[in-house]
Design a protein around this motif. Structure first.
Motif, PDB file in Angstrom:
ATOM      1  N   UNK A 328       1.312  -1.197  -0.209  1.00  0.00           N
ATOM      2  CA  UNK A 328       0.297   0.095  -0.186  1.00  0.00           C
ATOM      3  C   UNK A 328       1.085   1.230   0.143  1.00  0.00           C
ATOM      4  N   UNK A 329      -0.195   2.589  -0.852  1.00  0.00           N
ATOM      5  CA  UNK A 329       0.896   3.618  -1.008  1.00  0.00           C
ATOM      6  C   UNK A 329       1.740   4.275   0.135  1.00  0.00           C
ATOM      7  N   UNK A 330       0.468   3.886   1.722  1.00  0.00           N
ATOM      8  CA  UNK A 330       1.349   5.259   3.020  1.00  0.00           C
ATOM      9  C   UNK A 330       1.980   4.686   3.471  1.00  0.00           C
ATOM     10  N   UNK A 331       2.173   3.194   4.095  1.00  0.00           N
ATOM     11  CA  UNK A 331       3.204   2.937   4.497  1.00  0.00           C
ATOM     12  C   UNK A 331       4.680   2.765   3.877  1.00  0.00           C
ATOM     13  N   UNK A 332       4.284   2.632   2.291  1.00  0.00           N
ATOM     14  CA  UNK A 332       5.954   2.559   1.700  1.00  0.00           C
ATOM     15  C   UNK A 332       6.034   4.129   1.855  1.00  0.00           C
ATOM     16  N   UNK A 333       5.590   5.296   1.489  1.00  0.00           N
ATOM     17  CA  UNK A 333       6.152   6.436   1.637  1.00  0.00           C
ATOM     18  C   UNK A 333       6.869   6.624   2.655  1.00  0.00           C
ATOM     19  N   UNK A 334       6.044   6.138   3.391  1.00  0.00           N
ATOM     20  CA  UNK A 334       6.220   7.116   5.803  1.00  0.00           C
ATOM     21  C   UNK A 334       7.489   6.053   5.184  1.00  0.00           C
ATOM     22  N   UNK A 335       7.498   4.535   5.015  1.00  0.00           N
ATOM     23  CA  UNK A 335       8.946   4.551   5.166  1.00  0.00           C
ATOM     24  C   UNK A 335      10.612   5.693   4.730  1.00  0.00           C
TER      25      UNK A 335
END
Length: 428
Positions: A328-335
């Motif tokens: 998913x987008x949010x966890x990837x961008x957060x990392x």
């Protein structure tokens, strides 16, 4: 002969009237520099970063224009070579620093008035004129501030002090980002940006007033008087110039994509301002912790060695975008933003210490100017090319603009870090 009761009373009076320990001038100056950064980080956060990208999109800018605006400030660093030569005429630096800082802050703040004064077709061109004028002035004031702060902060506490200062200011920056994102989501469009600019105008007034509390120590001039001889000093320093050229190449790769993270999230992935702000807050929190950690490590290891350690973190931030193909987008961008915070925070702090700590004091302005000019030109080309690439891949398969370009840049950065970076920085 005094009685015991009288002696007790005299001692009590002495305790009450015992003078408090005086705060040293040096400590006062460091506190002033820290407090001056408080309104500075507020206005820089609200007028820069994702809010700058958002404001440009609101004004009607395209990706190539966004890339130009994000890049042009670093191009002006080339002017620092001339500035470093001209400031040798100064005996004191404070007055000139205040004048050019005033010009920078006022012109940048004035960009918020554009929608109220000019017709819509002029919004982007007028913004660029004011913005470029502001950062030409900032080129001068930044050079003077760097020269002055290097005299204010003793070398033995430099790494730790800037680590603590940056931690405090970035904590405030994270809070400002969060609040700014909420404001823009609650008041979308011009109304939200007007609120951000009103807060920034207050911060500008507070920031300018703090500069009057700075000390104004005499300026230690270069041993050279001619421009050619002055610039030859940094250019003939083999270790300095090798490190500078490598860092310039690295910044070119980094700025192909990192300054356009906000553009990719807002215009390609269509993420809301509040989510983008949360991502940037997460990046700032990790950066804030990193400042303290890198500052303490700097007491044990050289600036160049620690700079090398930051490279895999920055490359990893770009590589992480490739996970959008399966996660998913949010966890990837957060990392990605957390890795970026740990890497870029350390890189910027250590590069600053490299400029002011690994260079001779009397020649420092020209060393700073050469470093800033070379890396600044590279950092100008990066976002410019990155913006054009984003524009060119707009009609490519969706995955290319979503994560393909970012991942490809990350792969190249890893290879460069493990080869050229290891030879230049680890051997220095």
């Amino acid at each position: 002969m005094k009685t015991s009761k009288e002696c007790i009373n005299i001692k009590a009076v002495q305790v009450i009237h015992k003078p408090r320990k005086q705060v040293s001038h040096q400590r006062k100056h460091l506190m002033t520099a820290t407090w001056e950064g408080v309104p500075a980080i507020i206005l820089q956060t609200l007028l820069g970063g994702p809010f700058l990208t958002g404001y440009l999109l609101y004004l009607g800018a395209e990706s190539s224009e966004v890339g130009f605006v994000l890049a042009v400030t670093t191009l002006f660093n080339v002017l620092q070579i001339l500035v470093a030569y001209l400031i040798q005429r100064l005996q004191y630096r404070k007055k000139a620093m205040i004048v050019f800082t005033f010009m920078h802050r006022i012109l940048w703040g004035a960009t918020g008035l554009i929608p109220f004064i000019f017709p819509e077709r002029w919004w982007v061109p007028v913004f660029m004129i004011l913005y470029m004028g502001a950062f030409i002035a900032n080129t001068v004031s930044g050079m003077l501030w760097t020269s002055l702060i290097s005299d204010m902060v003793p070398a033995k506490v430099r790494g730790r002090y800037f680590g603590i200062r940056n931690t405090i200011l970035n904590a405030l920056g994270a809070l400002t980002l969060f609040v700014g994102g909420i404001i823009l989501d609650r008041y979308p469009g011009g109304g939200g940006f007007l609120i951000l600019f009103m807060i920034s105008w207050i911060a500008i007034a507070a920031n300018l007033s703090m500069f009057f509390l700075y000390p104004d120590p005499p300026f230690e001039h270069s041993s050279e008087r001619r421009f050619r001889a002055m610039i030859r000093k940094p250019l003939s320093d083999t270790m300095f110039i090798k490190s500078t050229l490598f860092l310039a190449g690295w910044l070119f790769l980094q700025t192909l994509i990192v300054p356009l993270y906000s553009y990719a999230m807002l215009d390609v992935l269509h993420i809301s301002y509040s989510i983008v702000s949360i991502m940037t807050v997460a990046q700032t929190v990790i950066m804030m912790i990193g400042f303290y950690v890198w500052g303490n490590l700097n007491a044990r290891f050289s600036n160049r060695t620690l700079l090398y350690w930051t490279l895999p973190l920055i490359a990893g931030s770009c590589l992480t975008w490739g996970l959008l193909s399966v996660l998913p987008v949010i966890p990837v961008l957060l990392l990605s933003h957390m890795l970026l915070g740990a890497g870029v925070g350390g890189f910027n702090q250590l590069a600053f210490n490299f400029m002011i700590g690994d260079t001779p004091k009397s020649e420092r302005p020209m060393f700073i100017a050469v470093y800033s000019s070379i890396t600044g030109f590279a950092s100008f080309l990066g976002p410019m090319l990155g913006g054009l690439i984003f524009k060119g891949i707009a009609h490519a398969p969706d995955w290319v603009s979503r994560y393909g370009f970012q991942t490809a840049v990350g792969v190249v950065m890893v290879l460069i870090a493990l080869t050229v970076g290891r030879r230049v920085l680890r051997s220095a």
